[in-house]
Design a protein around this motif. Structure first.
Motif, PDB file in Angstrom:
ATOM      1  N   PHE A 318       0.834  -1.195   0.000  1.00  0.00           N
ATOM      2  CA  PHE A 318       0.000   0.000   0.000  1.00  0.00           C
ATOM      3  C   PHE A 318       0.874   1.252   0.000  1.00  0.00           C
ATOM      4  CE2 PHE A 318      -3.054  -3.120   1.193  1.00  0.00           C
ATOM      5  CZ  PHE A 318      -4.283  -2.623   0.772  1.00  0.00           C
ATOM      6  N   HIS A 319       0.479   2.210  -0.833  1.00  0.00           N
ATOM      7  CA  HIS A 319       1.233   3.461  -0.953  1.00  0.00           C
ATOM      8  C   HIS A 319       0.274   4.644  -0.990  1.00  0.00           C
ATOM      9  CE1 HIS A 319       5.103   1.426  -1.867  1.00  0.00           C
ATOM     10  NE2 HIS A 319       4.309   0.524  -2.423  1.00  0.00           N
ATOM     11  N   PHE A 320       0.799   5.806  -0.635  1.00  0.00           N
ATOM     12  CA  PHE A 320      -0.006   7.027  -0.650  1.00  0.00           C
ATOM     13  C   PHE A 320       0.023   7.656  -2.030  1.00  0.00           C
ATOM     14  CE2 PHE A 320      -0.272  11.677  -0.313  1.00  0.00           C
ATOM     15  CZ  PHE A 320      -1.529  11.799   0.257  1.00  0.00           C
ATOM     16  N   VAL A 321      -1.133   8.150  -2.475  1.00  0.00           N
ATOM     17  CA  VAL A 321      -1.242   8.903  -3.717  1.00  0.00           C
ATOM     18  C   VAL A 321      -2.046  10.168  -3.425  1.00  0.00           C
ATOM     19  CG1 VAL A 321      -3.320   7.655  -4.436  1.00  0.00           C
ATOM     20  CG2 VAL A 321      -1.936   8.849  -6.143  1.00  0.00           C
ATOM     21  N   PRO A 322      -1.598  11.333  -3.864  1.00  0.00           N
ATOM     22  CA  PRO A 322      -2.380  12.550  -3.649  1.00  0.00           C
ATOM     23  C   PRO A 322      -3.755  12.435  -4.303  1.00  0.00           C
ATOM     24  CG  PRO A 322      -0.152  13.076  -4.360  1.00  0.00           C
ATOM     25  CD  PRO A 322      -0.316  11.599  -4.533  1.00  0.00           C
ATOM     26  N   GLY A 323      -4.762  13.031  -3.683  1.00  0.00           N
ATOM     27  CA  GLY A 323      -6.119  12.946  -4.210  1.00  0.00           C
ATOM     28  C   GLY A 323      -6.248  13.464  -5.625  1.00  0.00           C
ATOM     29  N   THR A 324      -5.424  14.458  -5.987  1.00  0.00           N
ATOM     30  CA  THR A 324      -5.484  15.035  -7.332  1.00  0.00           C
ATOM     31  C   THR A 324      -4.960  14.083  -8.400  1.00  0.00           C
ATOM     32  OG1 THR A 324      -3.331  16.082  -6.939  1.00  0.00           O
ATOM     33  CG2 THR A 324      -5.314  17.407  -6.513  1.00  0.00           C
ATOM     34  N   GLN A 325      -4.236  13.034  -7.978  1.00  0.00           N
ATOM     35  CA  GLN A 325      -3.682  12.062  -8.932  1.00  0.00           C
ATOM     36  C   GLN A 325      -4.346  10.692  -8.792  1.00  0.00           C
ATOM     37  OE1 GLN A 325       0.689  12.041  -9.094  1.00  0.00           O
ATOM     38  NE2 GLN A 325       0.696  13.987  -8.003  1.00  0.00           N
ATOM     39  N   MET A 340     -15.911  12.453 -19.214  1.00  0.00           N
ATOM     40  CA  MET A 340     -15.165  11.210 -19.381  1.00  0.00           C
ATOM     41  C   MET A 340     -14.484  11.152 -20.743  1.00  0.00           C
ATOM     42  SD  MET A 340     -17.615   8.364 -17.586  1.00  0.00           S
ATOM     43  CE  MET A 340     -16.431   7.058 -17.914  1.00  0.00           C
ATOM     44  N   LEU A 341     -15.129  11.747 -21.747  1.00  0.00           N
ATOM     45  CA  LEU A 341     -14.539  11.762 -23.079  1.00  0.00           C
ATOM     46  C   LEU A 341     -13.386  12.752 -23.164  1.00  0.00           C
ATOM     47  CD1 LEU A 341     -17.732  11.648 -25.342  1.00  0.00           C
ATOM     48  CD2 LEU A 341     -16.226   9.770 -24.727  1.00  0.00           C
ATOM     49  N   GLU A 342     -13.476  13.845 -22.425  1.00  0.00           N
ATOM     50  CA  GLU A 342     -12.444  14.881 -22.478  1.00  0.00           C
ATOM     51  C   GLU A 342     -11.166  14.472 -21.754  1.00  0.00           C
ATOM     52  OE1 GLU A 342     -14.286  18.308 -20.854  1.00  0.00           O
ATOM     53  OE2 GLU A 342     -15.689  18.590 -22.525  1.00  0.00           O
ATOM     54  N   SER A 343     -11.309  13.685 -20.703  1.00  0.00           N
ATOM     55  CA  SER A 343     -10.148  13.288 -19.903  1.00  0.00           C
ATOM     56  C   SER A 343      -9.781  11.838 -20.183  1.00  0.00           C
ATOM     57  CB  SER A 343     -10.451  13.465 -18.408  1.00  0.00           C
ATOM     58  OG  SER A 343      -9.390  12.940 -17.625  1.00  0.00           O
ATOM     59  N   SER A 344      -8.484  11.573 -20.406  1.00  0.00           N
ATOM     60  CA  SER A 344      -8.012  10.215 -20.670  1.00  0.00           C
ATOM     61  C   SER A 344      -7.521   9.525 -19.398  1.00  0.00           C
ATOM     62  CB  SER A 344      -6.874  10.251 -21.695  1.00  0.00           C
ATOM     63  OG  SER A 344      -5.751  10.972 -21.173  1.00  0.00           O
ATOM     64  N   GLU A 345      -7.492  10.242 -18.282  1.00  0.00           N
ATOM     65  CA  GLU A 345      -6.907   9.689 -17.061  1.00  0.00           C
ATOM     66  C   GLU A 345      -7.661   8.471 -16.552  1.00  0.00           C
ATOM     67  OE1 GLU A 345      -5.468  11.108 -12.578  1.00  0.00           O
ATOM     68  OE2 GLU A 345      -6.325  12.558 -13.983  1.00  0.00           O
ATOM     69  N   TRP A 346      -8.996   8.459 -16.701  1.00  0.00           N
ATOM     70  CA  TRP A 346      -9.763   7.312 -16.211  1.00  0.00           C
ATOM     71  C   TRP A 346      -9.403   6.045 -16.974  1.00  0.00           C
ATOM     72  CZ3 TRP A 346     -12.235   5.170 -12.440  1.00  0.00           C
ATOM     73  CH2 TRP A 346     -13.083   4.075 -12.671  1.00  0.00           C
ATOM     74  N   VAL A 347      -9.262   6.132 -18.276  1.00  0.00           N
ATOM     75  CA  VAL A 347      -8.974   4.958 -19.103  1.00  0.00           C
ATOM     76  C   VAL A 347      -7.484   4.625 -19.114  1.00  0.00           C
ATOM     77  CG1 VAL A 347      -9.060   4.021 -21.460  1.00  0.00           C
ATOM     78  CG2 VAL A 347     -11.000   5.316 -20.553  1.00  0.00           C
ATOM     79  N   ARG A 348      -6.632   5.646 -19.147  1.00  0.00           N
ATOM     80  CA  ARG A 348      -5.192   5.435 -19.307  1.00  0.00           C
ATOM     81  C   ARG A 348      -4.387   5.533 -18.010  1.00  0.00           C
ATOM     82  NH1 ARG A 348      -4.333   2.698 -23.923  1.00  0.00           N
ATOM     83  NH2 ARG A 348      -5.366   3.675 -25.700  1.00  0.00           N
ATOM     84  N   GLY A 349      -5.055   5.895 -16.907  1.00  0.00           N
ATOM     85  CA  GLY A 349      -4.354   5.967 -15.637  1.00  0.00           C
ATOM     86  C   GLY A 349      -3.658   7.300 -15.431  1.00  0.00           C
ATOM     87  N   PRO A 350      -3.209   7.564 -14.200  1.00  0.00           N
ATOM     88  CA  PRO A 350      -2.540   8.831 -13.889  1.00  0.00           C
ATOM     89  C   PRO A 350      -1.188   8.951 -14.584  1.00  0.00           C
ATOM     90  CG  PRO A 350      -2.402   7.332 -12.031  1.00  0.00           C
ATOM     91  CD  PRO A 350      -3.325   6.695 -13.022  1.00  0.00           C
ATOM     92  N   ALA A 351      -0.762  10.181 -14.810  1.00  0.00           N
ATOM     93  CA  ALA A 351       0.464  10.442 -15.576  1.00  0.00           C
ATOM     94  C   ALA A 351       1.706   9.843 -14.927  1.00  0.00           C
ATOM     95  CB  ALA A 351       0.637  11.955 -15.746  1.00  0.00           C
ATOM     96  N   PHE A 352       1.759   9.776 -13.595  1.00  0.00           N
ATOM     97  CA  PHE A 352       2.993   9.328 -12.952  1.00  0.00           C
ATOM     98  C   PHE A 352       3.300   7.851 -13.225  1.00  0.00           C
ATOM     99  CE2 PHE A 352      -0.002   8.240  -9.530  1.00  0.00           C
ATOM    100  CZ  PHE A 352       0.483   7.009  -9.093  1.00  0.00           C
ATOM    101  N   LEU A 353       2.276   7.055 -13.598  1.00  0.00           N
ATOM    102  CA  LEU A 353       2.534   5.646 -13.902  1.00  0.00           C
ATOM    103  C   LEU A 353       3.377   5.473 -15.160  1.00  0.00           C
ATOM    104  CD1 LEU A 353      -0.826   3.762 -13.137  1.00  0.00           C
ATOM    105  CD2 LEU A 353       1.263   3.853 -11.766  1.00  0.00           C
ATOM    106  N   TYR A 354       3.444   6.508 -15.989  1.00  0.00           N
ATOM    107  CA  TYR A 354       4.253   6.433 -17.206  1.00  0.00           C
ATOM    108  C   TYR A 354       5.708   6.832 -16.939  1.00  0.00           C
ATOM    109  CZ  TYR A 354      -0.189   5.924 -19.627  1.00  0.00           C
ATOM    110  OH  TYR A 354      -1.421   5.464 -20.046  1.00  0.00           O
TER     111      TYR A 354
END
Length: 361
Positions: A318-325, A340-354
């Motif tokens: 278990f790790h901490f993630v800020p609510g904004t991410q 949901m169509l405008e934002s890809s974060e739900w389908v592609r995950g948060p940016a830090f995972l890349y």
């Protein structure tokens, strides 16, 4: 099962794959390459034929995988409605077909807005809300941020002590009308089906969150190719409405973490390629502190849930993630279809995972 067991000693992996891929009379198989898929299809077809079972309506996202299948045994359509049979995906059919669609050409899951959902009744009641809200079939929870809105509206009806045929109050009716109109927009919402595709390195990332109204979790598969390319895709999500009885936000966050641990186990067991690399993310420091200590440290309510979580995964996972991410936040608060169509974060995950794991801080 009798037919399959006869061949298990000779083809254990294939038989296990078939057993794990059957749902009633439907068979859903997957393979890393078109060649492997063709061999798997031919083997499965041969096994069932020996038991006098004729397998038909074959469909694949790769034409090469079906090159030896007789034309009469292929499905007549390039897309298949999951849960519905013999439905042609034409503009006319879309208005009468409910739920989730697999487009084999783009290899994506889609959702079709339907006439029964978008058309408002002469009198909208709690009964019509419950009936039409359940018509968007979403077994993997991929559309959870949108569907949770209808669930929350249903909960508001219960809080107001409405009866099934009572007309919806003005505030609930306005939100319900907007949700129904949004269902048509969900036609353009797509989620890639492929998760791993034979990549050498991959792991599971589970994000959890809670609000005063609901808890949610969403699982992502993160793959890394030999060239170092990172791809992240949504695999599954789940939501749960909070009890009508008052509860604290930290306790609700703990319930979200428990929901995530349960879903992570399910995702692990469902994938053909197994991985023990599971990371669970939570944006509540209080819930994380509970999880990181022995269950006996806490009173019964917290201790019992911490015990189940720790039975599944070590606290170090278990790790901490800020609510904004935290993408699970989308599923606890709800999103309009357009958002949901405008934002890809739900389908592609948060940016830090890349980014490289050393940069996750």
């Amino acid at each position: 099962n009798t037919v399959l067991e006869k061949h298990h000693h000779r083809l254990p992996k294939t038989i296990d794959a078939i057993k794990g891929s059957m749902y009633v009379d439907d068979l859903l198989l997957t393979a890393a390459t078109p060649g492997d898929a063709a061999v798997l299809q031919q083997t499965a077809d041969s096994i069932f034929t020996q038991g006098s079972f004729h397998v038909s309506k074959w469909l694949s996202n790769s034409g090469e995988a079906l090159y030896q299948v007789p034309p009469e045994d292929l499905t007549a359509h390039t897309t298949k409605v999951l849960g519905e049979k013999n439905i042609s995906i034409t503009p006319d059919a879309i208005t009468s077909t409910l739920g989730m669609v697999w487009d084999s050409l783009t290899d994506t899951f889609q959702y079709k807005g339907v006439h029964e959902i978008t058309t408002m009744a002469d009198q909208e009641t709690m009964r019509t809300l419950a009936s039409r809200g359940a018509k968007m079939w979403d077994p993997l929870g991929l559309a959870s941020p949108f569907i949770i809105v209808a669930k929350l509206l249903m909960q508001q009806c219960w809080k107001k002590h409405l009866k099934w045929d009572d007309e919806l109050p003005e505030d609930i009716y306005k939100e319900w009308k907007a949700w129904c109109q949004d269902a048509a927009v969900m036609i353009d919402f797509r989620v890639p089906r492929t998760l791993i595709s034979g990549q050498p390195y991959w792991d599971i990332h589970m994000f959890t969150d809670a609000s005063e109204r609901s808890s949610a979790c969403c699982a992502y598969i993160r793959t890394i190719s030999d060239e170092g390319k990172v791809v992240v895709n949504l695999a599954m999500a789940k939501t749960k409405l909070a009890s009508l009885k008052a509860n604290t936000i930290p306790r609700l966050e703990l319930l979200g973490a428990l929901l995530g641990a349960r879903l992570a186990r399910k995702v692990q067991s469902a994938l053909y390629q197994k991985s023990d690399r599971v990371t669970l993310w939570c944006d509540s420091m209080t819930a994380l502190q509970w999880i990181r200590k022995p269950p006996t440290t806490w009173r019964t309510y917290v201790g019992n849930r911490v015990a189940e979580i720790q039975h599944s995964y070590d606290a170090k996972a278990f790790h901490f993630v800020p609510g904004t991410q935290n993408p699970a936040d989308f599923a606890t608060r709800g999103k309009r279809a357009g958002q949901m169509l405008e934002s890809s974060e739900w389908v592609r995950g948060p940016a830090f995972l890349y980014q490289a794991t050393r940069d996750w801080s």
